[in-house]
Design an enzyme around this catalytic site. Sequence first.
Site, PDB file in Angstrom:
ATOM      1  N   CYS A   1       1.979   5.343  11.252  1.00 50.85           N
ATOM      2  CA  CYS A   1       3.309   5.220  10.650  1.00 50.85           C
ATOM      3  C   CYS A   1       4.391   4.597  11.525  1.00 50.85           C
ATOM      4  CB  CYS A   1       3.792   6.593  10.194  1.00 50.85           C
ATOM      5  SG  CYS A   1       2.555   7.540   9.311  1.00 50.85           S
TER       6      CYS A   1
ATOM      7  N   ASP B   1       2.820   1.847   4.820  1.00 51.05           N
ATOM      8  CA  ASP B   1       2.932   1.577   6.263  1.00 51.05           C
ATOM      9  C   ASP B   1       1.572   1.313   6.903  1.00 51.05           C
ATOM     10  OD1 ASP B   1       2.258   4.235   5.912  1.00 51.05           O
ATOM     11  OD2 ASP B   1       3.817   5.040   7.211  1.00 51.05           O
TER      12      ASP B   1
END
Length: 575
Positions: free
Chosen positions: A83, A318
Amino acid sequence: MPRLIKSLCLASLFLANAGASGAQGAVHAPGHTQEPKRPNFVFIMTDDQDLHLNSLDYMPKLKRVIADEGTVFRRHFCTIAVCCPSRVSLMTGKLAHNTNVTDVVPPYGGYPKFVAEGHNDNYLPVWLQNAGYNTYCTGKFLNSHSTSNYNNPYPKGWNGTDFLLDPSTYSYWNSTFQSNRAAPVVSGGYSTDLISNYARGFIQEAHGSDRPFFIGIAPIAPHAKTAAVEGSSIPAFTNPAPAERHANKFPDAKVPRGENFNPDKPSGASWVLNLPRLNSTEVTYMDEYYRRRLQSLVVGKLEDYGLLDNTYIFYTSDNGYHVGQHRMVPGKGCPYEEDINVPMMVRGPRVPKGRTMDVVTSHTDIAATLFDLAGVPLREDFDGLPMPLTSSEMQDAKHDPRREHVSVEYWGTNIQEGDIGRTSATGAAVIYGNNTYKAMRVIGDSSNLFYSVWCTNEHELYDLKNDPYQMRNLFKSSESKLLGRDIKQVISRLDALLLVLKSCKSSECTLPWEVLHPDKRVTSLSEALNPKYDAFYAAQPDISFSACELGYFPESEGPQEGYAYRRNGDWSNWA
Ligand SMILES: *[C@@H]1O[C@H](CO)[C@@H](O)[C@H](O)[C@H]1NC(C)=O
Ligand SMILES: *[C@@H]1O[C@H](CO)[C@@H](O)[C@H](O)[C@H]1NC(C)=O
Ligand SMILES: *[C@@H]1O[C@H](CO)[C@@H](O)[C@H](O)[C@H]1NC(C)=O
Ligand SMILES: *[C@@H]1O[C@H](CO)[C@@H](O)[C@H](O)[C@H]1NC(C)=O
Ligand SMILES: *[C@@H]1O[C@H](CO)[C@@H](O)[C@H](O)[C@H]1NC(C)=O
């Protein structure tokens, strides 16, 4: 301008059941007389959403509203599969080795590292504001952006924010949100629904201005739910949590049983290669976990929508995700296809409808893409290029057509998510070391390859044309030919290309062959395979690591420089 509000509500509508009642009837583009205003952007980024485990099949509204009305990029990759580093790459237009935000927590990553590296003063929303945009963001910003550091400093560049904060970012219910300069508050309700409400509030606010806008919407679905573990800095990861109204959807869904799902023989490299096979209890759990992911993605009703003629809507994740592939429990952070090849779809002015594009693009291209659409000159330090959004852009130099590679990198450890089997005695997630590697995908006219070098100095080479599940590592196989050449010749080219990419900066990252061939006579793998370059490539230093570091320490990453081919057939150092 109610049309604007109605139209953009569609973006938030499929994130949650937002009660789509207001929007009546699509509104069509008005006459085209004046100079068009600069386009608006709605950027929706989910968390850990896979492309390969078919989660998009369970989002029919997303398909109807964005894919069918726009273009799907099937070969879009993140360049680091976790992330925070991935988001920082996306918002700076730089590869992680150039942001040095390489982890989700300090000292090598997280919000504090983002600030320490100076990115808070120099990233997408700041640049867009300088270019005349109003900017808004809701949802998860970066890992380790928490109730204790949210104001020290505040993220810069935003006109309006509603951020989810750690430590409850991934709790799905009763999460802590923090708006603009206000103190954090615990909000009852399902976080995806709240984010969708906040996004609509921002749209309301943005439409009143003459300036164009950017709205980032970052729900946490379908990320694992996490909970703190007493006495441990590592949390427990459990199943993602759907909203109650979706809790019983998809009772029969199962993880697709590709060849790499819990295979008989181990596959991969480093710690992956040593994993035991999942037993039947664990496989059952994988399917349950998979259903929870799907349920938490389910979107509300979208009855009707207007079509906004001057807004680009991007939808992506992401990073990708794996559930049972290569015997791995749920997680990400690996260089394999499930983790790096992510959903990407765009609709907006001029973007062809209902099309798929196979051009190779990555998250590192997104900042450049937004700049390009906004008519802002590209920054010198971008490691990416504008994505070609139309067929004609595929042919022009600005959106350089010579796209065949994506570099993927990682530093540190790998967290085992989910709460079965491979958790520690305390319930905290188990973490494997030696997850530092440099990898790349090379997808050309005739090739579809994956190449990696791990910090353990293991190498992998997969030919995805014949081995889409990455089960047969050609690096150590007895096979001798690939792409019509001796496999050793192919490896020598891949090694040199990766040597450039693993520490490249700006245009070296988009045109790596020019580092090796400054005369520009070689611009692709197939051209580099010409036998006349065999001796040149044989002379290049091999990629190697001297240690498995937790962060970016170039001194542990082997040779940094190779040779460039000169006109007389000789070679000398780069530069
Ligand atoms: C958004 O912020 C920028 C930079 O501070 C400012 O110039 C602009 O007026 C703001 N927009 C609105 C609608 O307040
Ligand atoms: C949210 O918080 C309320 C009030 O503290 C509590 O009653 C409720 O059970 C919590 N919900 C969840 C899902 O934890
Ligand atoms: C599978 O392994 C887990 C431990 O990881 C164990 O708790 C469980 O009983 C095993 N199930 C079977 C069917 O062997
Ligand atoms: C990392 O790899 C090295 C070399 O293969 C090995 O000796 C070491 O035990 C591994 N460490 C971890 C934490 O897995
Ligand atoms: C990256 O960050 C770490 C942690 O702050 C630092 O020790 C390291 O030297 C940095 N690497 C580079 C190449 O700047």
